[in-house]
Design a protein around this motif. Structure first.
Motif, PDB file in Angstrom:
ATOM      1  N   PHE A  96     -16.518 -65.308 -29.559  1.00  0.00           N
ATOM      2  CA  PHE A  96     -16.191 -66.065 -28.274  1.00  0.00           C
ATOM      3  C   PHE A  96     -16.329 -66.167 -27.127  1.00  0.00           C
ATOM      4  CE2 PHE A  96     -12.537 -63.311 -25.628  1.00  0.00           C
ATOM      5  CZ  PHE A  96     -12.144 -63.778 -24.926  1.00  0.00           C
ATOM      6  N   ILE A  97     -17.173 -65.151 -26.326  1.00  0.00           N
ATOM      7  CA  ILE A  97     -17.271 -64.858 -25.309  1.00  0.00           C
ATOM      8  C   ILE A  97     -17.703 -65.878 -24.799  1.00  0.00           C
ATOM      9  CG2 ILE A  97     -18.857 -63.497 -23.503  1.00  0.00           C
ATOM     10  CD1 ILE A  97     -18.529 -61.215 -25.138  1.00  0.00           C
ATOM     11  N   SER A  98     -19.028 -66.750 -25.915  1.00  0.00           N
ATOM     12  CA  SER A  98     -20.007 -67.590 -25.374  1.00  0.00           C
ATOM     13  C   SER A  98     -18.876 -69.111 -25.296  1.00  0.00           C
ATOM     14  CB  SER A  98     -21.332 -68.015 -26.290  1.00  0.00           C
ATOM     15  OG  SER A  98     -20.417 -68.670 -27.479  1.00  0.00           O
ATOM     16  N   THR A  99     -17.857 -68.803 -25.967  1.00  0.00           N
ATOM     17  CA  THR A  99     -17.307 -70.315 -25.580  1.00  0.00           C
ATOM     18  C   THR A  99     -16.216 -70.544 -24.667  1.00  0.00           C
ATOM     19  OG1 THR A  99     -16.842 -69.569 -28.721  1.00  0.00           O
ATOM     20  CG2 THR A  99     -14.732 -71.082 -27.216  1.00  0.00           C
ATOM     21  N   PHE A 100     -16.461 -69.367 -24.379  1.00  0.00           N
ATOM     22  CA  PHE A 100     -15.972 -69.471 -22.901  1.00  0.00           C
ATOM     23  C   PHE A 100     -15.895 -68.999 -21.680  1.00  0.00           C
ATOM     24  CE2 PHE A 100     -12.259 -69.107 -26.317  1.00  0.00           C
ATOM     25  CZ  PHE A 100     -11.997 -70.340 -25.891  1.00  0.00           C
ATOM     26  N   LEU A 101     -17.495 -68.459 -21.570  1.00  0.00           N
ATOM     27  CA  LEU A 101     -18.037 -67.994 -20.665  1.00  0.00           C
ATOM     28  C   LEU A 101     -18.499 -68.884 -18.885  1.00  0.00           C
ATOM     29  CD1 LEU A 101     -19.257 -65.793 -18.851  1.00  0.00           C
ATOM     30  CD2 LEU A 101     -21.216 -65.513 -20.166  1.00  0.00           C
ATOM     31  N   ALA A 102     -18.655 -70.435 -20.176  1.00  0.00           N
ATOM     32  CA  ALA A 102     -18.929 -71.777 -18.951  1.00  0.00           C
ATOM     33  C   ALA A 102     -17.893 -71.824 -17.989  1.00  0.00           C
ATOM     34  CB  ALA A 102     -19.868 -72.646 -19.393  1.00  0.00           C
ATOM     35  N   GLU A 103     -16.520 -71.744 -18.710  1.00  0.00           N
ATOM     36  CA  GLU A 103     -14.897 -72.067 -18.464  1.00  0.00           C
ATOM     37  C   GLU A 103     -15.183 -70.934 -17.042  1.00  0.00           C
ATOM     38  OE1 GLU A 103     -11.407 -72.451 -20.473  1.00  0.00           O
ATOM     39  OE2 GLU A 103     -12.109 -74.100 -21.949  1.00  0.00           O
ATOM     40  N   HIS A 104     -15.434 -70.009 -17.286  1.00  0.00           N
ATOM     41  CA  HIS A 104     -15.175 -68.988 -16.389  1.00  0.00           C
ATOM     42  C   HIS A 104     -15.973 -68.962 -15.223  1.00  0.00           C
ATOM     43  CE1 HIS A 104     -12.546 -65.179 -18.333  1.00  0.00           C
ATOM     44  NE2 HIS A 104     -12.318 -66.327 -19.055  1.00  0.00           N
ATOM     45  N   LEU A 105     -17.498 -69.570 -14.749  1.00  0.00           N
ATOM     46  CA  LEU A 105     -18.352 -69.830 -14.257  1.00  0.00           C
ATOM     47  C   LEU A 105     -18.135 -70.693 -13.643  1.00  0.00           C
ATOM     48  CD1 LEU A 105     -21.463 -68.978 -16.849  1.00  0.00           C
ATOM     49  CD2 LEU A 105     -20.803 -67.343 -14.756  1.00  0.00           C
ATOM     50  N   ARG A 106     -17.521 -72.292 -13.913  1.00  0.00           N
ATOM     51  CA  ARG A 106     -17.005 -72.880 -13.152  1.00  0.00           C
ATOM     52  C   ARG A 106     -15.512 -72.212 -12.654  1.00  0.00           C
ATOM     53  NH1 ARG A 106     -19.778 -77.126 -15.195  1.00  0.00           N
ATOM     54  NH2 ARG A 106     -19.488 -76.439 -17.870  1.00  0.00           N
ATOM     55  N   TRP A 107     -14.894 -71.882 -13.196  1.00  0.00           N
ATOM     56  CA  TRP A 107     -13.813 -71.317 -12.523  1.00  0.00           C
ATOM     57  C   TRP A 107     -14.322 -70.012 -10.933  1.00  0.00           C
ATOM     58  CZ3 TRP A 107     -11.724 -66.283 -11.526  1.00  0.00           C
ATOM     59  CH2 TRP A 107     -10.672 -66.337 -10.828  1.00  0.00           C
ATOM     60  N   MET A 108     -15.401 -69.496 -11.432  1.00  0.00           N
ATOM     61  CA  MET A 108     -15.555 -68.613 -10.186  1.00  0.00           C
ATOM     62  C   MET A 108     -16.003 -69.494  -9.422  1.00  0.00           C
ATOM     63  SD  MET A 108     -17.869 -66.093 -12.538  1.00  0.00           S
ATOM     64  CE  MET A 108     -16.363 -64.709 -13.141  1.00  0.00           C
ATOM     65  N   LYS A 109     -17.269 -70.415  -9.724  1.00  0.00           N
ATOM     66  CA  LYS A 109     -17.492 -71.782  -8.512  1.00  0.00           C
ATOM     67  C   LYS A 109     -16.332 -72.332  -7.263  1.00  0.00           C
ATOM     68  CE  LYS A 109     -20.945 -74.310  -7.066  1.00  0.00           C
ATOM     69  NZ  LYS A 109     -21.913 -74.244  -6.252  1.00  0.00           N
ATOM     70  N   SER A 110     -15.411 -72.640  -8.525  1.00  0.00           N
ATOM     71  CA  SER A 110     -14.669 -73.282  -7.659  1.00  0.00           C
ATOM     72  C   SER A 110     -14.015 -72.650  -6.686  1.00  0.00           C
ATOM     73  CB  SER A 110     -13.605 -73.939  -8.289  1.00  0.00           C
ATOM     74  OG  SER A 110     -12.568 -72.878  -8.884  1.00  0.00           O
ATOM     75  N   ARG A 111     -13.995 -70.195  -6.602  1.00  0.00           N
ATOM     76  CA  ARG A 111     -13.529 -69.833  -5.579  1.00  0.00           C
ATOM     77  C   ARG A 111     -14.912 -69.066  -5.086  1.00  0.00           C
ATOM     78  NH1 ARG A 111      -8.413 -68.724  -6.806  1.00  0.00           N
ATOM     79  NH2 ARG A 111      -8.174 -67.297  -5.355  1.00  0.00           N
ATOM     80  N   LEU A 112     -15.696 -69.554  -5.401  1.00  0.00           N
ATOM     81  CA  LEU A 112     -17.340 -69.636  -4.229  1.00  0.00           C
ATOM     82  C   LEU A 112     -16.966 -70.801  -3.248  1.00  0.00           C
ATOM     83  CD1 LEU A 112     -18.961 -68.347  -7.077  1.00  0.00           C
ATOM     84  CD2 LEU A 112     -19.325 -66.871  -4.576  1.00  0.00           C
ATOM     85  N   GLY A 113     -16.968 -71.522  -3.248  1.00  0.00           N
ATOM     86  CA  GLY A 113     -16.761 -72.894  -2.242  1.00  0.00           C
ATOM     87  C   GLY A 113     -17.564 -73.364  -2.544  1.00  0.00           C
TER      88      GLY A 113
END
Ligand SMILES: N[C@@H](CCC(=O)N[C@@H](CS)C(=O)NCC(=O)O)C(=O)O
Length: 278
Positions: free
Chosen positions: A261-278
Motif C-alpha cells: 500500500f505505502i509504496s503505491t502512494f508514496l510517490a504521490e505524497h512526495l509530489r504533493w510535498m514538492k508542490s508545497r515546498l515551492g
C-alpha cells in the motif's frame, strides 16, 4: 561522528545507511538517508519518514520505492529507527511496546525513561546531525510523513513545530492514540497514568487544543485490518473540519496496511510535498 554502514548508487543519487551514538537515547542509532542527484550540485529539501510498529529504517528503505520520485523531484529522504535498541534497553513482551515501538515520545516513566527519548531524537538530535554532516540538505525546506505509529509521529511533530515543515502527510496514521488500544498501552507505560500529559502526543487532541498546520494529506487502505480499532480516521476528519484545517484524506479501495500500500502512494505524497515546498 557518523559511521557509514553502507552506501549504494541508486537513481543517480546515493542511498546511505548511517549509524551514530545518540545523546538523546544513549544508544547507537541507525538510520537511512537518500541524497538525490541534485544534492551534488546544490541544496535539496529534506523529507523525513517515520516508520511504524516493528520497523527499523530498513522497511521503508527496502520496500518503500521512494527513490525514483525523490531523484526526479530533487528530494532527500531520511528514515530513522522507531526505538532505541541494544543491551540494557527496556522491553516488554509484545510487538506493540518497547523495541520497535517508541511512539516518538520522551518517556517519563521508569524503566522506559532511561533510553526511550524518540521525541528529542527525531525533532532535535537527528535533524541537527544530518544538517551538520550533509551541507546539501536545505533545512529551511522540510516535509514530514510516516506510517501508522510513524504517521502519528509525523502529525504530532508537525503540529508542535509550526513553520518547520512545509508539508505533512501520513499513511494509515494512528490519529488519536489516547483513544485506541495501541496508544493507551504505549502512553500509559511511557508517559504514566495522567492522560492530560498524553494530549501533547495525540494529533486529534493537539488540534482540539489549538495546534494548527495549513494542510494534512492522509492515505489509508480501506482494507486495512487496523482501520476501525486503531487508526480511526474519522476522528481527524472531525477535528480538522472543526479547526478549519485542509485535510485531503483518501480511502484506497482494496489496500491493506502493508508496504504494498505505502509504496503505491508514496510517490504521490512526495509530489504533493514538492508542490508545497515551492
Ligand atoms: N507484526 C504485526 C504487524 C505489525 C505491522 O503491520 N507493522 C507495520 C507498521 S504498523 C509494518 O510496517 N510492518 C513491517 C513491514 O510490513 O515491513 C502483526 O504480526 O500483526
Amino acid at each position: 561522528m557518523v559511521e557509514v554502514v553502507s552506501e549504494a548508487r541508486s537513481h543517480g543519487g546515493r542511498q546511505l545507511v548511517l549509524r551514530h551514538d545518540s545523546r538523546a537515547t544513549g544508544t547507537p542509532m541507525t538510520f537511512s538517508l537518500f541524497l538525490p542527484p541534485q544534492a551534488e550540485q546544490g541544496r535539496v529539501p529534506l523529507v523525513t519518514y517515520l516508520s511504524g510498529l516493528t520497523c527499523t529504517h530498513a522497511n521503508v528503505t527496502d520496500k518503500g520505492e521512494y527513490r525514483a520520485a525523490c531523484a526526479e523531484l530533487g528530494l532527500a529522504f531520511l528514515a530513522p529507527d522507531t526505538s532505541p535498541r541494544g543491551d540494557g534497553v527496556a522491553d516488554e513482551e509484545g510487538w506493540d511496546i518497547g523495541l520497535g515501538a517508541g511512539f516518538y515520545v520522551d518517556a517519563t516513566e521508569a524503566p522506559w525513561s532511561a533510553h526511550y527519548r524518540m521525541w528529542s531524537y527525531v525533532t532535535e538530535e537527528l535533524p541537527a546531525l544530518v544538517a551538520a554532516e550533509y551541507a546539501a540538505l536545505d533545512m529551511s525546506a522540510q516535509a514530514i510523513t510516516g506510517h501508522s505509529m510513524g504517521g502519528h509521529g509525523a502529525l504530532t511533530v508537525a503540529l508542535r513545530h509550526p513553520g518547520r515543515f512545509h508539508a505533512v502527510s501520513a499513511f494509515a496514521p494512528i490519529v488519536a492514540p489516547s483513544e485506541v488500544p495501541w496508544g493507551e498501552k504505549a502512553f500509559s507505560r511511557y508517559l504514566g497514568p495522567d492522560r492530560a500529559a498524553w494530549r501533547a502526543h495525540d494529533a486529534v487532541a493537539l488540534i482540539e487544543d489549538g495546534a494548527r498546520v495549513p494542510a494534512i494529506r492522509i492515505d489509508i487502505g480501506a482494507a486495512d485490518p487496523f482501520l476501525e480499532r486503531e487508526l480511526r480516521p474519522e476522528r481527524i476528519e472531525a477535528a480538522a473540519a472543526d479547526a478549519g484545517i485542509e485535510l485531503i484524506l483518501e480511502r484506497r479501495s482494496g489496500y491493506d496496511h502493508s508496504y504494498f500500500f505505502i509504496s503505491t502512494f508514496l510517490a504521490e505524497h512526495l509530489r504533493w510535498m514538492k508542490s508545497r515546498l515551492g
